[in-house]
Design a protein around this motif. Sequence first.
Motif, mmCIF file in Angstrom:
data_model
loop_
_atom_site.group_PDB
_atom_site.id
_atom_site.type_symbol
_atom_site.label_atom_id
_atom_site.label_comp_id
_atom_site.label_asym_id
_atom_site.label_seq_id
_atom_site.Cartn_x
_atom_site.Cartn_y
_atom_site.Cartn_z
ATOM 1 N N CYS A 59 -14.007 -35.942 -35.437
ATOM 2 C CA CYS A 59 -15.339 -35.423 -35.152
ATOM 3 C C CYS A 59 -16.276 -36.591 -34.898
ATOM 4 O O CYS A 59 -16.275 -37.566 -35.650
ATOM 5 N N ASN A 84 -26.326 -37.042 -38.887
ATOM 6 C CA ASN A 84 -26.960 -35.817 -38.420
ATOM 7 C C ASN A 84 -25.890 -34.974 -37.738
ATOM 8 O O ASN A 84 -25.486 -35.254 -36.614
ATOM 9 N N LEU A 85 -25.420 -33.945 -38.465
ATOM 10 C CA LEU A 85 -24.344 -33.107 -37.942
ATOM 11 C C LEU A 85 -24.832 -32.080 -36.940
ATOM 12 O O LEU A 85 -24.190 -31.791 -35.944
ATOM 13 N N ARG A 86 -25.981 -31.503 -37.235
ATOM 14 C CA ARG A 86 -26.441 -30.341 -36.468
ATOM 15 C C ARG A 86 -27.855 -30.028 -36.905
ATOM 16 O O ARG A 86 -28.412 -30.721 -37.760
ATOM 17 N N GLY A 126 -29.731 -28.287 -39.331
ATOM 18 C CA GLY A 126 -29.310 -27.783 -40.624
ATOM 19 C C GLY A 126 -30.375 -26.963 -41.312
ATOM 20 O O GLY A 126 -31.555 -26.978 -40.930
ATOM 21 N N ASP A 166 -26.951 -32.941 -43.418
ATOM 22 C CA ASP A 166 -26.687 -31.523 -43.175
ATOM 23 C C ASP A 166 -25.530 -30.997 -44.006
ATOM 24 O O ASP A 166 -25.065 -29.872 -43.779
ATOM 25 N N CYS A 201 -17.896 -29.520 -38.039
ATOM 26 C CA CYS A 201 -17.952 -30.387 -36.868
ATOM 27 C C CYS A 201 -18.276 -29.552 -35.631
ATOM 28 O O CYS A 201 -17.372 -29.182 -34.868
ATOM 29 N N PRO A 202 -19.550 -29.236 -35.416
ATOM 30 C CA PRO A 202 -19.900 -28.390 -34.278
ATOM 31 C C PRO A 202 -19.638 -29.036 -32.931
ATOM 32 O O PRO A 202 -19.566 -28.353 -31.912
ATOM 33 N N SER A 203 -19.462 -30.379 -32.920
ATOM 34 C CA SER A 203 -19.278 -31.062 -31.633
ATOM 35 C C SER A 203 -17.829 -31.030 -31.153
ATOM 36 O O SER A 203 -17.552 -31.437 -30.028
#
Length: 212
Positions: A136, A155-157, A159, A182, A126-128
């Motif tokens: 997240c 769309n997580l990041r 990837g 991702d 969870c980069p956010s």
Amino acid sequence: MTGLAIWAAAMLLATKATALCFCPQCVLPSFQSFEAASTSMLPAFAPGACFVAERWEADTPLPPRGTIIVFRHPLTDADHIFRLIGLPGDEVQMRNGRLWLNGEEVAQSALPDLTYDTSQDPTFPCPSAPPGTATCEVDRALETLPGGANYPVLNLRVGPLDDTGLLTVPEGHVFVLGDNRDNAADSRLPAHSGGPGMIPVGNIWGVVSSDS
């Protein structure tokens, strides 16, 4: 192993679909219940979610694009669950995280973000969110294939599989993707990179029931 291969191996271990759930119709040999083992098919199936698959017979037409299928991994024979995207002869490519099919960009429209409880899966990237955050917020969109099948994707990041070369689905095979783009080692990864690659048609066990 390269960093991508290590990531792929971890994803494949986590994308198995295990036959652990109870379902009344599974007394029939044409049905079997499974349990999702990872977040690779979020938001359709969270880890631990039960679903039912109906046996697909090899002498019948292939399931249509957009169908969620259960299949045996070509190398390990473990059961996995992904969404069927490409049929034999199709050209598939990812560009900047977007799906292209037969030279056309597949339509997407924005949906409200998915709020995911990371306590369900502490490994969920969870980069956010700051470290230790319980939830997240993940970008979500509705993807619509030619023919009208549609489903939410995440769309997580940026990837490692957001960009691929042009991939042609061979005869006797299909191309599959995870909805959590991702966090899925799917047909974008060939076997030599730690993925399943294209799935032989004979490895398809069945199709996931729409009312799972």
